[in-house]
Design a protein around this motif. Sequence first.
Motif: not given
Length: 250
Positions: A124, A121, A88-89, A126, A84-86, A81-82
């Motif tokens: 996530r 991804i 996406a950012e 936005d 994928h967040d990274a 999860e972390r």
Amino acid sequence: MTELLLVGIGTGNPDHITLEGRKALQGADLILIPRKGPEKSDLAELRRRIVLQSVRDGMDRVVEFDLPVRDPDLPYLEAVERWHDAIAELWAVTLAAHPDAHSAALLVWGDPSLYDSTLRIAARLDPTPKVRVIPGITALQALTAAHAIPLNTLAGSVEITTGRRLRDTGWPDGAETVAVMLDGACAFETLDPDGLQIWWGAYLGMDEQILSAGPLEEAAPHIMRIRAEARDRHGWIMDTYLLRRTGVPG
């Protein structure tokens, strides 16, 4: 950016990309290529080859970025999860640096629908762009084609799982055929091999392709040895396999 194109590129053979996939790359304003470090530089180079073959001025549109590394010290799901967040950012930062681009393409190994997280991804981002998926050849298609076998038995079901789940939970109840992906530790060695047949393949569709098949008890040591040798030789490996109970009508 208004559209994100997820283009399945197959399992290593540049000819695996479909005509629809080539058209999507030709129409994209940007083509994003992730780099996974020097040990896996072949993967980025393969994507570059596909772009060069598909788009006349493709390299002028390519933007490369270094993929973040998943934290091995965290529990698996939390680490993913972390991670994928990274990613996406990083996508968001990369896309924001090209405000005039209306569409961007990502070349997805295999097919975006099967044990690939590109769609998760993308969700996530936005604001969320319009996502268009261009399917590709999956590892299971390449595997069964290489061995010239059907994926399923006659009127039989197929369970698709991961090496982690196979190792943790064993043979799925009632399964005739089990397709295993993302197995970095040869989970088949944890099974009772009696009555099981395996069809295994690595670097499917590539010049480096390796295949092995046979009764699991006999084939497992051979597969583990050649897999380790190939990983040491190339610095990376992508493989998958099919397991089936013998005696089941094909």
